[in-house]
Design an enzyme around this catalytic site. Sequence first.
Site, PDB file in Angstrom:
ATOM      1  N   GLU A 104       1.258  -1.067   0.087  1.00  0.00           N
ATOM      2  CA  GLU A 104      -0.035   0.132  -0.151  1.00  0.00           C
ATOM      3  C   GLU A 104       1.374   0.857   0.001  1.00  0.00           C
ATOM      4  O   GLU A 104       2.023   0.723   0.696  1.00  0.00           O
ATOM      5  CB  GLU A 104      -0.649  -0.178   1.318  1.00  0.00           C
ATOM      6  CG  GLU A 104      -2.368  -0.351   0.653  1.00  0.00           C
ATOM      7  CD  GLU A 104      -2.964   0.412   0.517  1.00  0.00           C
ATOM      8  OE1 GLU A 104      -2.956   1.136  -0.415  1.00  0.00           O
ATOM      9  OE2 GLU A 104      -4.942   0.241   0.474  1.00  0.00           O
ATOM     10  N   ASP A 105       0.591   2.344  -0.624  1.00  0.00           N
ATOM     11  CA  ASP A 105       1.132   3.307  -0.507  1.00  0.00           C
ATOM     12  C   ASP A 105       0.764   4.137   0.452  1.00  0.00           C
ATOM     13  O   ASP A 105       1.524   4.891   1.611  1.00  0.00           O
ATOM     14  CB  ASP A 105       0.099   4.723  -1.913  1.00  0.00           C
ATOM     15  CG  ASP A 105      -1.210   5.103  -1.157  1.00  0.00           C
ATOM     16  OD1 ASP A 105      -1.714   4.338  -0.673  1.00  0.00           O
ATOM     17  OD2 ASP A 105      -1.967   5.512  -2.352  1.00  0.00           O
ATOM     18  N   ASP A 108      -4.567   5.457   5.895  1.00  0.00           N
ATOM     19  CA  ASP A 108      -5.074   6.516   7.260  1.00  0.00           C
ATOM     20  C   ASP A 108      -6.146   5.532   8.031  1.00  0.00           C
ATOM     21  O   ASP A 108      -5.642   5.143   9.158  1.00  0.00           O
ATOM     22  CB  ASP A 108      -5.676   6.984   6.081  1.00  0.00           C
ATOM     23  CG  ASP A 108      -5.973   8.229   6.240  1.00  0.00           C
ATOM     24  OD1 ASP A 108      -5.916   8.889   7.734  1.00  0.00           O
ATOM     25  OD2 ASP A 108      -6.852   8.681   5.317  1.00  0.00           O
ATOM     26  N   LYS A 136      -0.559   6.499   9.156  1.00  0.00           N
ATOM     27  CA  LYS A 136      -0.908   8.113   9.725  1.00  0.00           C
ATOM     28  C   LYS A 136      -1.763   7.087  10.836  1.00  0.00           C
ATOM     29  O   LYS A 136      -2.783   6.550  11.297  1.00  0.00           O
ATOM     30  CB  LYS A 136      -1.758   8.368   8.999  1.00  0.00           C
ATOM     31  CG  LYS A 136      -1.274   9.539   8.120  1.00  0.00           C
ATOM     32  CD  LYS A 136      -2.741  10.037   7.089  1.00  0.00           C
ATOM     33  CE  LYS A 136      -2.836  10.575   6.016  1.00  0.00           C
ATOM     34  NZ  LYS A 136      -3.524  11.274   5.093  1.00  0.00           N
ATOM     35  N   ARG A 170       0.847  12.688  -8.658  1.00  0.00           N
ATOM     36  CA  ARG A 170       1.413  10.967  -8.552  1.00  0.00           C
ATOM     37  C   ARG A 170       3.243  11.019  -9.618  1.00  0.00           C
ATOM     38  O   ARG A 170       4.146   9.810  -8.510  1.00  0.00           O
ATOM     39  CB  ARG A 170       0.510   9.765  -9.772  1.00  0.00           C
ATOM     40  CG  ARG A 170      -0.820   9.887  -9.084  1.00  0.00           C
ATOM     41  CD  ARG A 170      -1.369   8.445  -9.742  1.00  0.00           C
ATOM     42  NE  ARG A 170      -2.083   8.526  -9.916  1.00  0.00           N
ATOM     43  CZ  ARG A 170      -3.488   7.994  -8.401  1.00  0.00           C
ATOM     44  NH1 ARG A 170      -2.128   7.672  -7.416  1.00  0.00           N
ATOM     45  NH2 ARG A 170      -4.650   7.882  -8.128  1.00  0.00           N
TER      46      ARG A 170
END
Length: 182
Positions: A104-105, A108, A136, A170
Amino acid sequence: MERVRLYDKTFKTFIPHERIMEAIDRTAAKINEDFRGCTDNPVLLCVLNGSIMFTAELMQRLEFNCELVSTKLTSYQGTGSTGKVKQAMGLTADIAGKRVIIVEDIVDTGNTIVELKKILAGHEAAESKVCTLLFKPDSYTKDIPLDYVAMEIPNDFIVGFGLDYNELGRNLKDIYVLDEEA
Ligand code: 5GP
Ligand code: MG
């Protein structure tokens, strides 16, 4: 500090490219430690679009035979989560019986991870681990453990290195944060 303008918003440099590369080096080393000598060809699951740069960098550093599968999930609109995760494209290959590393980037709220874990269980993955470039912690509300976290960040909206603001940003090599003063 460099600033970039994407539509109506200004972003400022937050994590330079070298620091991203160092974080990916450390993360890849941990994964290599855990998977060294394996013979089962684990699957890296690239979660499009945001994870494309991270997946490419991470994969080059892995020292065991692995496969690449992609899927596409969406939940963000503008600078916030809609709370609803949609699978916009299914898995590009069968993962039944395989060990999967979700790449995953950013994690959150964790909604996307919950959905991915369900999708993988539904497709009978043997095991799934989570690897994320960014996390996060102040926003995360789930109890699914994150196995590999490259960098922790505060609850700010960021772009670059694969991450977008309404599909722009991006291509940026560094990671930028929303400049509230601009
Ligand atoms: P979650 O489901 O954990 O709330 O959010 C996961 C997805 O939301 C990420 O994979 C990413 O696509 C998007 N997202 C979360 N935070 C950010 C952010 O700060 N910037 C951008 N561009 N996307 C984010
Ligand atoms: Mg993502």
